[in-house]
Design a protein around this motif. Structure first.
Motif, mmCIF file in Angstrom:
data_model
loop_
_atom_site.group_PDB
_atom_site.id
_atom_site.type_symbol
_atom_site.label_atom_id
_atom_site.label_comp_id
_atom_site.label_asym_id
_atom_site.label_seq_id
_atom_site.Cartn_x
_atom_site.Cartn_y
_atom_site.Cartn_z
ATOM 1 N N GLY A 15 0.778 -1.235 0.000
ATOM 2 C CA GLY A 15 0.000 0.000 0.000
ATOM 3 C C GLY A 15 0.801 1.272 0.000
ATOM 4 N N GLY A 16 2.114 1.173 -0.236
ATOM 5 C CA GLY A 16 2.959 2.352 -0.220
ATOM 6 C C GLY A 16 3.240 2.896 -1.602
ATOM 7 N N THR A 17 3.940 4.019 -1.640
ATOM 8 C CA THR A 17 4.323 4.661 -2.896
ATOM 9 C C THR A 17 5.839 4.621 -3.028
ATOM 10 N N PRO A 18 6.382 3.885 -4.009
ATOM 11 C CA PRO A 18 7.836 3.860 -4.200
ATOM 12 C C PRO A 18 8.304 5.062 -5.005
ATOM 13 N N VAL A 19 9.442 5.620 -4.632
ATOM 14 C CA VAL A 19 10.050 6.719 -5.374
ATOM 15 C C VAL A 19 11.491 6.330 -5.678
ATOM 16 N N ARG A 20 11.836 6.334 -6.960
ATOM 17 C CA ARG A 20 13.160 5.929 -7.444
ATOM 18 C C ARG A 20 14.065 7.153 -7.532
ATOM 19 N N THR A 21 15.299 6.998 -7.082
ATOM 20 C CA THR A 21 16.218 8.133 -7.083
ATOM 21 C C THR A 21 17.622 7.695 -7.457
ATOM 22 N N ARG A 22 18.481 8.666 -7.611
ATOM 23 C CA ARG A 22 19.882 8.401 -7.903
ATOM 24 C C ARG A 22 20.572 7.747 -6.716
ATOM 25 N N VAL A 23 21.748 7.152 -6.989
ATOM 26 C CA VAL A 23 22.561 6.569 -5.935
ATOM 27 C C VAL A 23 23.236 7.694 -5.142
ATOM 28 N N GLY A 24 23.298 7.541 -3.826
ATOM 29 C CA GLY A 24 24.019 8.517 -3.007
ATOM 30 C C GLY A 24 23.152 9.122 -1.923
ATOM 31 N N HIS A 25 23.734 9.270 -0.743
ATOM 32 C CA HIS A 25 22.921 9.663 0.407
ATOM 33 C C HIS A 25 22.355 11.065 0.271
ATOM 34 N N SER A 26 23.051 11.968 -0.433
ATOM 35 C CA SER A 26 22.495 13.319 -0.563
ATOM 36 C C SER A 26 21.205 13.306 -1.384
ATOM 37 N N PHE A 27 21.153 12.433 -2.394
ATOM 38 C CA PHE A 27 19.932 12.335 -3.202
ATOM 39 C C PHE A 27 18.807 11.665 -2.419
ATOM 40 N N ILE A 28 19.153 10.608 -1.689
ATOM 41 C CA ILE A 28 18.145 9.911 -0.879
ATOM 42 C C ILE A 28 17.570 10.862 0.172
#
Length: 456
Positions: free
Chosen positions: A302-315
């Protein structure tokens, strides 16, 4: 003046001691951190911690002196893990600095910095400004300041850190567990006994002695060779689970009762399902190298996934933008909204222990639902021209039916039953290849096609 562009990385300062980083330079960075981050935010104090490397106490004290020279009070929390420093920054609402080189060899050290509330400091959010300021000062270091020097005091926050983590995951109902823990002579040897204290856990300790020369193996569990000792110990002792931490103990890798490595993507899926049970409909962040099982699992819960770049600043940026409850990376960095959006492998490990201990079955059976597809692991190739090699791969797949591509981070190519990502290293002439498919044969076929394009 030494070339600071060689040690100021995307997310931290890191170099060989004393050739690239010494006490004088740490003192200058302390003053620069005060001037560019702390004072503009109207902070009156900062918090500093350090790992077990031989050079860490001297470097962290020099940084403290530099910051205090600009009128800031400094709270030294001494030996700590990186996520304990993030806790301190959030708990005290103060900018912070952690002296560690994480998993790097003993001759390295570095500085991870954050704003109040553990907000990240990277090249675009202060590091470049600090680098330029320190460079402008030259070998003489920071000039004298008009401010009255601040105080430097000590405070032990280890128990407060452990208590806070224990409020974020319910461990009250777990059964007795035997847990093998490989601290790699890093900071988990300091934090695990306090965090696990009072739980029905029989710890099988490995390399808990704090030793920044890493006499047993590198404290870098993303390399399979550094997990071999823990895998053997789990099998030898009949442990229910094995946990391996890196040098500054902010990453946690998991071994099941058979001695098999549990992929970090499976841990991301497991923890995501638990966080969604507490926060129905929540958003989960995952980088583009995590298994495609992760967004599947998030949607199933029931959640919403969000895809992002690699790296903690992006996360962390996406965590803040979306209000996400949790984020996970293939490198075993796990981020929690309830932990100031910062990463803490220890909290992820506690979630796994809770999930395992709440039911009677073995860990391998528990994680099977989250570990759906085989993967290649990261394959690195030294290349003469990153852009040209990437273009050769793009061209080879451009006209194939049913294939899609995107360039969110490097080149990602997706087919019906497989995908691969090709990313350039920011610091070395490397291309990093990750492949996932529904079966191992497809991975082997893709490898045989891709590697000649990268290496011949």
């Amino acid at each position: 003046m030494r070339d600071l562009t060689r040690i100021v990385k995307a997310y931290d300062v890191r170099g060989v001691v004393p050739d690239q980083l010494d006490a004088d330079l740490a003192r200058a960075f302390g003053a620069a951190f005060a001037e560019t981050v702390a004072v503009p935010e109207k902070a009156t104090r900062i918090v500093i911690g350090h790992d077990m490397r031989p050079s860490s106490p001297e470097l962290s004290r020099a940084f403290a002196e530099g910051a205090a020279s600009r009128g800031l009070d400094v709270v030294e929390i001494g030996l700590c893990s990186t996520d304990e420093l993030y806790f301190a920054s959030g708990h005290l609402d103060a900018p912070g600095a952690m002296f560690t080189a994480s998993h790097n060899p003993a001759q390295y050290n570095g500085i991870k910095m954050c704003r109040a509330g553990a907000a990240p400091v990277g090249q675009e959010t202060g590091l470049t400004q600090m680098r330029d300021l320190v460079t402008s000062w030259g070998d003489a270091g920071a000039p004298a300041a008009d401010a009255t020097p601040g105080s430097i005091t000590q405070q032990d926050l280890l128990k407060d850190y452990a208590d806070h983590l224990r409020t974020l995951v319910d461990l009250s109902g777990i059964r007795p567990l035997k847990v093998a823990v490989d601290a790699g002579n890093g900071m988990a040897g300091h934090t695990v006994p306090t965090v696990f204290d009072g739980l029905p856990i029989d710890i099988v300790p490995m390399y808990f002695e704090l030793d920044g020369t890493f006499p047993n193996h590198e404290a870098n569990p993303i390399e399979p060779k550094n997990l071999v000792d823990l895998q053997a110990k789990v099998r030898e002792t009949g442990a229910d689970i094995g946990l391996a931490f890196d040098g500054d103990a902010d990453r946690c890798f998991v071994i099941d009762e058979r001695g098999e490595i549990v992929p970090p993507s499976a841990i991301t899926g497991l923890v995501a399902s638990r966080e969604l049970a507490k926060n129905p409909g929540g958003t989960i962040i995952h980088n583009l190298i995590t298994s495609k099982a992760v967004p599947e699992i998030v949607r199933e819960h029931g959640g919403t996934p969000v895809r992002t770049r690699v790296g903690h600043s992006f996360i962390k940026a996406e965590m803040a933008r979306t209000g996400a409850v949790f984020g996970g990376e293939h490198s075993a960095h796990y981020y929690f909204r309830d932990f100031w959006n910062a990463d803490t492998g220890m909290l992820a490990g506690l979630h796994v222990l809770a999930a395992l201990g709440e039911q009677p079955g073995p860990l391998s059976a528990l994680v099977a639902a989250y570990n759906r597809y085989p993967a290649s692991g990261e394959i690195n190739s030294t290349v003469d021209d990153q852009a040209a090699r990437t273009e050769a791969v793009r061209a080879a797949f451009a006209d194939r039916e049913g294939v899609t591509m995107d360039t969110l981070d490097g080149l990602t190519v997706t087919g019906d039953t497989w995908w691969f990502n090709l990313r350039p290293s920011n610091t070395e002439p490397l291309l990093r290849l990750n492949i996932e498919a529904h079966d191992r044969a497809t991975i082997d076929t893709l490898k045989s096609e891709l590697l000649p394009l990268l290496r011949d």
